[in-house]
Enzyme design. Structure first.
Site, PDB file in Angstrom:
ATOM      1  N   HIS A  12      24.961  29.369  34.117  1.00  0.00           N
ATOM      2  CA  HIS A  12      24.713  30.754  34.512  1.00  0.00           C
ATOM      3  C   HIS A  12      23.800  30.805  35.726  1.00  0.00           C
ATOM      4  O   HIS A  12      23.064  31.753  35.910  1.00  0.00           O
ATOM      5  CB  HIS A  12      24.097  31.560  33.359  1.00  0.00           C
ATOM      6  N   GLU A  44      40.606  32.552  33.443  1.00  0.00           N
ATOM      7  CA  GLU A  44      40.236  32.811  34.841  1.00  0.00           C
ATOM      8  C   GLU A  44      41.362  32.519  35.831  1.00  0.00           C
ATOM      9  O   GLU A  44      41.579  33.275  36.777  1.00  0.00           O
ATOM     10  CB  GLU A  44      38.986  31.994  35.215  1.00  0.00           C
TER      11      GLU A  44
END
Ligand SMILES: Cc1ncc(C[n+]2csc(CCOP(=O)(O)OP(=O)(O)O)c2C)c(N)n1
Length: 798
Positions: free
Chosen positions: A587, A520
């Site tokens: 999540h 990332e």
């Protein structure tokens, strides 16, 4: 030095002596720079002494159109290119707040942080492909690496994507023949960002040439505590390309060996430029004659033997010996260059200091004259005279000294009314505005706010899944803008984990839509480098929860870029991610407080559905600002009305939308909570409570026209509804509406917030129910506001 073979001896001699001059001037600048700090004229100094010779060699290999992403030791390189003058270097040391004097940052960055201009004052791009380019340095060690990756990848994309070979893109690249040069200290290679970037460059095979300046220490910590085997070249050996697989080409060379350095850089850069093979040059035996920085002395951690070795193997001394050994020049010529360098540097120092101080003195003189004029009529003569005396006494005044004197005078004379006081008031205000430009401007370029809204058009009543709206919109974007590239984990072949890019790689090719490794921080860095070179990257971070890995790069590099270069560089990166609410601890994150507080300088869009998200992508693409778009994770399979003008409809930033009108309580929220608030509002309506719901749509910027307060004027009650922890985005919204917009004045009930719990959401639907605001919670919170205001009509329930 292979140049010997290609040019006449006289030309060769001239080039060597020119280098020797730059090396000496750079060294003298370092020596004098330290004195400037120790005498108090500058605050901090971190210099390039000891790295001179290697940087001369690097500068020879650097061509027009190339890019540097480096760190605070690279002054000699910048001098050698002619991209930094000695006077500008001293201006950086003094923090001269003027771009013409200090072009790297207008005094916003510490000296030693270098940068060239990529955009003109009118916002147009410069001809980057015919300039020497340096991306703007930042202080966190290793942070130059992710950006470097993107600067190098851009060359590959410019080479492989034929759509970028048109005249329109010539100012950015000559078909990808440019190298991105990186520099990093040996100790900073311990950072994760270094390894992630190196690995990605090897995978992607891009023209990235990294120099490691190895002086054996990271401040005081020796490399045996920094690097496996105490040697970055050895540690990286597995990356070396061979017949079996592509990889890096690696070199090792001594920092004091001018001839070998020139050969190495020539060889490495030729391969890198032509074949797009990444290269690493481990420059070892670097010295640091004055120690790490002005903050300490290296005698505290280096042995006498090491200190003596550093003297013996000083690069400039060794270069001198080499020149004499090969009879390239006579001793007197070298001595003359050395003596001249001292003079030139002193002269540059004097000019830089005078140029820095003169306007400040003039401004102080103007303030003194205006304060003096107020003395006559005031009973506070003694005090005001004292302010003047203090200001006059300051040998090297600062702007704040004049401001303090003016403010104190205005405070004391607040009950007086005279033309002299009015003149002082006026000047004080003007001075404030001038200094805002000097010290506060360019967090954004602010162009995007003028983007006009284009509403989605609907040809028929067709409803489709949310992810199809995104996909069709990305299709239109890729078709419309050849400079757009979209990448991320699973973005290429799979078309995204939620199918927002379904079939886009097949349609537009691997150089437009592609997969990355799981990395990332460098996905974002890659995007920054690409955007700096005129491309329009849309970088995907698979889930909002994983944005944390990239937060440092976003916060330190991207968010500060416009500010730290005073608008002379820009990187209109678009980060695409998804979050807020699904299942499980990683999540369902919605750390919006963290995001908006660390990313001032980047727009943060929080759409409630995919049509709004698509509208934000279209808006951001028509602007020059970086932006983060957080798609609502639980909405990809919800039906939305299908627009017909994909790629065209645009949502203005900072404009909330009233999605439900009501008169009793205003709910201020965003993202997927909008839908839940609508559901709760329906139930509340049945119980005679009328709720107005406002979707703020973007958190940065926030409600630029102060429209939310208008709702408070009507309802007089407000609930800030948010999935973040308490004190996060709800506190931010509350401060904006109640303090900035003056909403407190219209409240008849205490302002309320409803947020997620302090812990992250437990797994499963019950986990979600107990961890995040539910429809039931929204109902109860709104009801409790009404219950407190009017218990007769809204009695206690539980
Ligand atoms: C992320 C981060 N951690 C710590 C620091 C403080 N710091 C500044 S320079 C430095 C040492 C760097 O050593 P090296 O990479 O070898 O470069 P050198 O200064 O020796 O050229 C440290 C620890 C920093 N700037 N950034």
């Amino acid at each position: 030095m292979s140049q010997k073979n290609e040019i006449s001896f006289e030309e060769f001699r001239k080039a060597v002596l020119a280098d020797y001059r730059v090396a000496n001037e750079s060294r003298e600048a370092s020596l004098l720079g330290r004195k400037e700090v120790l005498s108090g004229k500058a605050k901090f100094g971190i210099f390039g002494d000891g790295k001179e010779i290697a940087q001369l060699a690097m500068a020879k290999a650097f061509k027009h159109g190339d890019f540097r992403s480096g760190y605070y030791r690279d002054q000699t390189f910048m001098f050698a290119l002619g991209e930094l003058t000695l006077q500008e270097w001293f201006a950086g040391l003094y923090a001269h707040a003027d771009l013409t004097a200090e072009p790297s940052s207008a005094g916003r960055q510490m000296g030693g942080h270098y940068s060239t201009h990529f955009v003109n004052a009118d916002g147009s791009w410069k001809e980057l492909s015919s300039k020497y380019n340096s991306s703007s340095d930042i202080s966190p060690t290793g942070s130059q690496m992710p950006r470097l990756l993107g600067l190098a990848l851009a060359s590959k994309l410019f080479r492989t994507n034929p759509h970028l070979h048109s005249a329109e893109f010539e100012k950015f690249s000559k078909k990808g023949d440019e190298i991105a040069f990186g520099t990093i200290g040996d100790a900073s290679t311990s950072e994760g960002l270094f390894w992630e970037s190196i690995n990605a460059a090897g995978v992607m095979q891009i023209p990235m040439l990294v120099s490691v300046w190895d002086d054996g220490y990271g401040i005081s910590v020796p490399k045996k505590y920094q690097t496996t085997k105490g040697d970055i070249y050895e540690a990286l050996k597995g990356m070396q390309q061979d017949k079996k697989a592509p990889g890096f080409e690696m070199y090792k060379v001594k920092a004091w060996d001018y001839s070998a350095l020139c050969d190495t850089y020539e060889k490495a850069s030729a391969l890198c430029r032509k074949e797009h093979i990444p290269a690493l040059i481990h420059v070892e035996e670097v010295t640091q004659p004055q120690g790490h920085s002005t903050s300490g002395s290296h005698e505290r951690y280096k042995t006498p033997e090491r200190l003596q070795w550093e003297k013996d193997f000083d690069g400039i001394k060794k270069m001198r010996e080499w020149i004499l050994k090969f009879a390239i020049a006579k001793e007197e010529e070298l001595t003359e260059i050395e003596e001249k360098a001292k003079e030139v540097v002193k002269d540059a120092r004097n000019k830089a200091w005078a140029a820095y101080l003169e306007p400040i003195k003039q401004e102080a003189a103007e303030a003194i004259a205006l304060i003096l004029a107020t003395v006559e009529g005031t009973p506070h003569q003694d005090a005001v005279n004292k302010f003047i005396a203090e200001l006059k006494a300051a040998k090297d005044p600062m702007r704040k000294d004049a401001i303090i004197a003016m403010r104190k005078t205005l405070r004391l004379t607040r009950n007086e009314n005279s033309p002299a006081r009015e003149a002082l008031q006026r000047f004080n205000k003007q001075y404030q505005a001038v200094n805002e430009d000097r010290y506060d401007s360019h967090l954004y370029t602010n162009e995007v706010l003028s983007v006009n809204e284009v509403k989605p058009e609907y040809g028929n009543d067709e409803s489709v899944n949310g992810h199809e709206i995104l996909r069709d919109n990305f299709d239109a974007i890729l078709d419309k803008y050849p400079q757009v590239v979209i990448f991320g984990e699973d973005s290429g072949k799979l078309g995204g984990v939620n199918q927002g890019l379904e079939n886009m790689q097949k349609k537009y090719g691997e150089e437009r839509v592609f997969d990355t490794g799981i990395r990332e921080a460098t996905i974002v860095g890659q995007a920054i480098g690409l955007a700096l070179r005129g491309l329009r990257p849309i970088a995907e971070i698979q889930y909002l929860d994983y944005l944390l890995y990239a937060l440092q790069v976003l916060s330190d590099d991207l968010a500060t870029l416009a500010y730290r270069t005073k608008g002379t560089q820009r990187a209109p990166v678009i980060i695409r991610t998804r979050g807020h609410r699904l299942e499980g601890i990683w999540h369902s994150g919605s750390p919006m407080g963290m995001i908006i507080n660390s990313l001032r300088g980047i727009y943060v869009c929080v759409p409630r559905n995919m049509t709004q998200a698509a509208g934000f992508y279209n808006t951001l693409l028509s602007s020059n600002e970086p932006g983060l778009v957080i798609e609502p994770l639980n909405s990809y399979r919800l039906k939305e009305h299908k627009p017909s003008n994909f790629g065209e409809f645009k949502l203005p930033l900072g404009i909330p939308e009233v999605i439900r009108e009501g008169k009793d309580v205003t709910i201020v929220t965003y993202g997927p909570l909008c839908r839940m608030a609508m559901e709760a509002a329906q139930q509340l309506e049945a119980d005679n409570i009328s709720v107005e719901i406002i979707d703020v749509q973007t958190l940065l910027p926030f409600d630029i026209n102060s429209s939310i307060v208008e709702s408070l004027k009507k309802t007089n009650r407000v609930l800030f509804l948010d999935e973040d922890v308490k004190g996060g985005a709800s506190a931010y919204m509350m401060e904006k509406v109640l303090e900035e917009q003056g909403g407190y004045a219209y409240l008849d009930s205490a302002p309320r917030t409803l947020t997620g719990k302090d812990h992250r959401p437990a797994y499963g639907s019950d986990g979600d129910f107990f961890s995040k605001p539910s429809v039931e919670d929204i109902y109860d919170t709104v009801y409790s506001i009404m219950n407190e205001a009017n218990p007769a009509s809204y009695p206690d329930i539980y």
